[in-house]
Scaffold this active site. Structure first.
Site, short mmCIF file in Angstrom:
data_model
loop_
_atom_site.label_atom_id
_atom_site.label_comp_id
_atom_site.label_asym_id
_atom_site.label_seq_id
_atom_site.Cartn_x
_atom_site.Cartn_y
_atom_site.Cartn_z
N ASP A 63 -13.03 -10.52 -28.21
CA ASP A 63 -13.65 -9.49 -29.04
C ASP A 63 -15.16 -9.65 -29.12
O ASP A 63 -15.86 -8.73 -29.52
CB ASP A 63 -13.07 -9.55 -30.46
CG ASP A 63 -11.57 -9.35 -30.48
OD1 ASP A 63 -11.09 -8.41 -29.80
OD2 ASP A 63 -10.87 -10.14 -31.15
N LYS A 123 -26.71 -26.32 -29.98
CA LYS A 123 -25.65 -26.56 -29.00
C LYS A 123 -25.88 -27.90 -28.30
O LYS A 123 -27.02 -28.25 -28.03
CB LYS A 123 -25.65 -25.43 -27.96
CG LYS A 123 -25.36 -24.06 -28.51
CD LYS A 123 -25.54 -22.98 -27.46
CE LYS A 123 -27.00 -22.79 -27.07
NZ LYS A 123 -27.23 -21.67 -26.16
N ASP A 140 -25.94 -20.85 -19.18
CA ASP A 140 -26.37 -21.36 -17.87
C ASP A 140 -26.43 -22.88 -17.85
O ASP A 140 -26.77 -23.46 -16.82
CB ASP A 140 -27.74 -20.79 -17.50
CG ASP A 140 -28.85 -21.32 -18.42
OD1 ASP A 140 -28.64 -21.33 -19.65
OD2 ASP A 140 -29.91 -21.72 -17.91
#
Length: 308
Positions: free
Chosen positions: A23, A229, A254
């Site tokens: 979603d 992250k 990436d």
């Protein structure tokens, strides 16, 4: 692992299956949406198609140089309509980490970084010092020189800092180390530890936030709390902001060690694009232990594959 392969290439069938199963798409920015200040080919078409298909789009970047407001301006300058609410940065994560941990408003925050961190901290109600201004400061290593620091600093936040040089390293690392070592309970927070970054559209540079974090970490002999992250900290805010399950999300990035690992750590599907840092040889190297669910050259491939 799909089809018995550790790194399955995105195909038309796989693209349709992926879109049907999620979603929301979480996009990294540097190397996925743009390189430096140049938009990567096919990004507008890809985002438009996914929006028309009813998908929620979220942009999750480790780059702390800008605030969400500043990134929203950059998106608009590149012809992309993205709201602040759709942007989650490591600078925002650092401010929210303090907020969630009931950081005292009477304490100050010392920043080794740029305006993005300062703006997010101020919006969260915290008083901060440091930042780009410290790039203009120097120290005099004379016999009787004594370096003063603010005893009310309760947290040091380190992020990407393009003003970082030897002189600022001497000043900032000294200031940060004194705060961390001498101020009781002072937190040491890193926005991220990316070793490199796309400072221009054609080259990757060995000057990510990780180099600044390493300098401070070395000076204090202590590891920081990382909020960007691949830490799952940002996901808490995503889940609070959008009524979605992580299994219905796909992280598109990436970098294997940040984007893809972030997706895996939080239970998302993962799509690696080769338009940024990670190359195909690196992905296929036998020593690589981080494998995305799917990989492709760029996000634009989704358009062509979904139209087949």
């Amino acid at each position: 692992m799909a089809n018995g392969l550790p790194n399955p290439l995105l195909t038309a069938d796989a693209a349709r299956s992926l879109v049907d199963s999620v979603d929301a798409f979480l996009f990294d920015c540097d190397g996925v949406i743009w390189k430096g200040d140049q938009l990567i080919e096919g990004v507008p078409e890809t985002l438009d198609l996914l929006r028309k298909m009813g998908k929620k789009l979220v942009f999750v970047t480790n780059n702390s140089r800008k605030s969400r407001r500043q990134y929203s301006k950059k998106f608009r300058a590149l012809g992309l309509e993205v709201t602040e609410e759709e942007i989650f940065t490591s600078s925002f994560a650092a401010a929210m980490f303090l907020k969630l941990n009931n950081f005292s408003p009477e304490k100050k925050v010392y920043v080794v970084g740029e305006d993005g961190i300062l703006e997010e901290l101020r919006l969260a109600g915290f008083e901060c010092l440091g930042g780009p201004e410290d790039g203009k400061k120097n120290i005099l290593l004379e016999a009787n020189f004594y370096f003063e620091h603010d005893k009310s600093v309760g947290a040091v936040i380190v992020g990407l800092d393009q003003y970082f040089n030897y002189y600022k390293m001497c000043y900032s690392c000294r200031y940060a180390s004194l705060c961390i070592r001498e101020n009781p309970g002072c937190l040491f927070i890193a926005t991220n530890r990316d070793p490199t970054g796309h400072m221009t559209s054609v080259q990757e540079w060995p000057a990510g936030a990780g180099t600044m974090v390493a300098a401070v970490s070395c000076s204090v002999q202590k590891e920081p709390i990382v909020v960007g992250k691949p830490s799952s900290f940002l996901m808490d805010f995503l889940l609070k902001s959008f009524n979605l399950e992580t299994s219905r999300m796909c992280m598109v990035g990436d970098r294997l060690d940040t984007d893809i690992l972030f997706g895996q750590n939080t239970g998302c599907k993962t799509l690696l694009v080769l338009s940024g840092v990670t190359t195909l040889p690196e992905l296929q190297d036998a020593s690589n232990t981080i494998h995305p669910d799917l990989y492709t050259n760029s996000v634009y491939d989704l358009v062509g594959l979904l139209q087949q």
